[in-house]
Design a protein around this motif. Structure first.
Motif, PDB file in Angstrom:
ATOM      1  N   ILE A   1       9.493  -2.436  -3.432  1.00 51.03           N
ATOM      2  CA  ILE A   1       9.364  -1.534  -4.581  1.00 51.03           C
ATOM      3  C   ILE A   1       8.824  -2.340  -5.755  1.00 51.03           C
ATOM      4  O   ILE A   1       9.500  -3.208  -6.304  1.00 51.03           O
TER       5      ILE A   1
ATOM      6  N   ARG B   1      -1.537  -1.244   0.639  1.00 56.18           N
ATOM      7  CA  ARG B   1      -0.744  -1.608  -0.533  1.00 56.18           C
ATOM      8  C   ARG B   1       0.632  -2.130  -0.113  1.00 56.18           C
ATOM      9  O   ARG B   1       1.171  -3.076  -0.702  1.00 56.18           O
ATOM     10  N   LEU B   2       1.210  -1.515   0.930  1.00 51.90           N
ATOM     11  CA  LEU B   2       2.491  -1.970   1.457  1.00 51.90           C
ATOM     12  C   LEU B   2       2.381  -3.409   1.973  1.00 51.90           C
ATOM     13  O   LEU B   2       3.211  -4.268   1.657  1.00 51.90           O
TER      14      LEU B   2
ATOM     15  N   THR C   1       6.496  -0.584  -8.185  1.00 53.84           N
ATOM     16  CA  THR C   1       6.096   0.337  -9.239  1.00 53.84           C
ATOM     17  C   THR C   1       7.032   1.539  -9.248  1.00 53.84           C
ATOM     18  O   THR C   1       7.815   1.761  -8.302  1.00 53.84           O
TER      19      THR C   1
ATOM     20  N   TYR D   1       9.767   5.630  -1.746  1.00 54.77           N
ATOM     21  CA  TYR D   1      10.714   5.167  -0.732  1.00 54.77           C
ATOM     22  C   TYR D   1      11.901   4.416  -1.300  1.00 54.77           C
ATOM     23  O   TYR D   1      12.502   3.561  -0.644  1.00 54.77           O
TER      24      TYR D   1
ATOM     25  N   PHE E   1      10.018  -2.027   2.768  1.00 59.10           N
ATOM     26  CA  PHE E   1       9.262  -1.345   1.725  1.00 59.10           C
ATOM     27  C   PHE E   1       9.520  -2.020   0.381  1.00 59.10           C
ATOM     28  O   PHE E   1      10.529  -1.752  -0.268  1.00 59.10           O
TER      29      PHE E   1
ATOM     30  N   GLU F   1       6.026   4.493  -8.849  1.00 60.23           N
ATOM     31  CA  GLU F   1       5.566   5.318  -7.724  1.00 60.23           C
ATOM     32  C   GLU F   1       6.243   4.886  -6.427  1.00 60.23           C
ATOM     33  O   GLU F   1       6.658   5.720  -5.612  1.00 60.23           O
ATOM     34  N   ASP F   2       6.352   3.562  -6.228  1.00 55.00           N
ATOM     35  CA  ASP F   2       7.050   3.059  -5.043  1.00 55.00           C
ATOM     36  C   ASP F   2       8.492   3.548  -5.024  1.00 55.00           C
ATOM     37  O   ASP F   2       9.014   3.962  -3.976  1.00 55.00           O
ATOM     38  N   ARG F   3       9.133   3.514  -6.171  1.00 54.39           N
ATOM     39  CA  ARG F   3      10.538   3.916  -6.248  1.00 54.39           C
ATOM     40  C   ARG F   3      10.692   5.390  -5.876  1.00 54.39           C
ATOM     41  O   ARG F   3      11.625   5.776  -5.174  1.00 54.39           O
TER      42      ARG F   3
END
Length: 349
Positions: free
Chosen positions: A250, A320-321, A252, A259, A248, A254-256
């Motif tokens: 990271i 996006r991932l 952004t 996950y 995963f 939002e990513d943080r």
């Protein structure tokens, strides 16, 4: 790393809200994600196969739909449970799909993973296994499947119809498909067996072994033993080797939030009656992921990496991932976007 793709477990539910798609939604989303991945230059779209569970089952309709909507991406499985299959019918399906997909099919097969049903393959009409896990049945069927894929005679011709005695092969045949079959191996010994059969190695998402070594080191030993056994068998082409990881990036805030706490160490537990080792989850900024994946002995040894995705979270999230991995991590591991088609096994010498 020559190639990377995504591996979907195909979970679905009852359509009660986000993260709970129906079976139909899950299938349509799988096609849409594969199309998005194809446009990014991702190399492969692979799907787990389970029975008697709310997950992907018989894979051929899904793979055919994906092949019709894409141009370059490899379509395949990880893995088909041979205990549930008619090997000759599967060989016919695989060849027809491969021809329709212009030789973009790569099928992972094996004994299959633990499942909800008790000896569920018997409900499909396949009896006679002396092994409580059906391994003997799976390997016998696999031998028939590979013989059929390789064009060997499988049934006696009827002289009254055919004009002369002899053996008939299944039709159609798709040249080179036998070099795009993988065996899913969960142990070092099974990997050596796969090498003797002359098929690619799909190292399992878990290993039914626990020696105290890390998952990556266990898997690296499995890969090394596979390649040594391949060389000893004298096959005239170089096989492919894949490993699976949860990764995963990271990128952004939002990513943080989504996950940032996903990173974890290897785990050891009991599955299918064996003490088993499960691989860690990688989550972090790209520079950290690159460093950790370069240090992963099995990722370093494999030519193909499968990213296991949380398919229930939908197309946008998973696209996006994949995009984040393709743009910020994979190039540092040696990957280049797919512009020509599937990776092939290379001739030896």
């Amino acid at each position: 790393m020559k190639a990377f793709g995504f591996l979907s477990f195909g979970h679905y539910g009852h359509g009660r809200g986000p993260g709970d798609p129906t079976a139909g939604q899950s299938l349509h989303e799988a096609v849409d994600l594969a199309q998005a991945a194809d446009e990014m230059g991702v190399n492969g779209a692979y799907f787990r196969v389970h029975h008697f569970a709310r997950q992907s089952a018989s894979p051929m309709p899904l793979l055919a739909a994906i092949a019709a909507r894409t141009q370059r991406i490899e379509v395949g499985t990880g893995v088909i449970d041979m205990r549930y299959e008619n090997p000759l019918y599967l060989a016919e399906e695989a060849a027809q799909l491969d021809l329709l997909a212009d030789q973009r099919v790569a099928l992972g097969v094996s004994r299959g993973s633990p499942e909800p049903a008790l000896r569920g393959w018997e409900a499909f009409g396949y009896t006679g296994s002396q092994d409580p896990r059906g391994a003997d049945l799976a390997r016998a069927k696999f031998g028939e499947f590979m013989s059929a894929i390789r064009g060997e005679g499988m049934a006696q011709a009827d002289p009254a119809q055919f004009g002369r005695p002899g053996l008939l092969r299944v039709e159609p045949q798709s040249e080179g498909l036998d070099r795009r079959i993988w065996w899913g191996a969960g142990t070092r010994e099974t990997a050596e067996w796969a090498a003797a059969q002359g098929v690619n190695l799909m190292s399992s998402t878990l290993l039914t072994e626990a020696t105290g070594d890390s998952f990556a080191d266990l898997q690296r030993e499995q890969i090394d033993r596979y390649r040594a056994a391949w060389k000893a068998a004298g096959h005239d082409w170089a096989p492919r080797v894949s490993v699976s990881r949860s990764v995963f990036p990271i990128l952004t805030d939002e990513d943080r939030l989504m996950y940032g706490m996903q990173g974890e160490d290897d785990q050891v537990g009991i599955i299918d009656g064996f003490r088993s080792t499960f691989g860690k989850t990688y989550a972090g900024e790209p520079d950290r992921l690159i460093e950790e994946l370069r240090a992963d002995a099995a990722v370093e040894a494999a030519d193909t990496l499968f990213l296991t995705i949380p398919s229930q979270l939908g197309v946008q999230f998973n696209a996006r991932l994949l995009q984040g991995f393709a743009e910020h991590v994979a190039p540092a591991l040696g990957w280049k976007p797919n512009t020509e088609g599937p990776v092939q096994g290379d001739p030896v010498g």
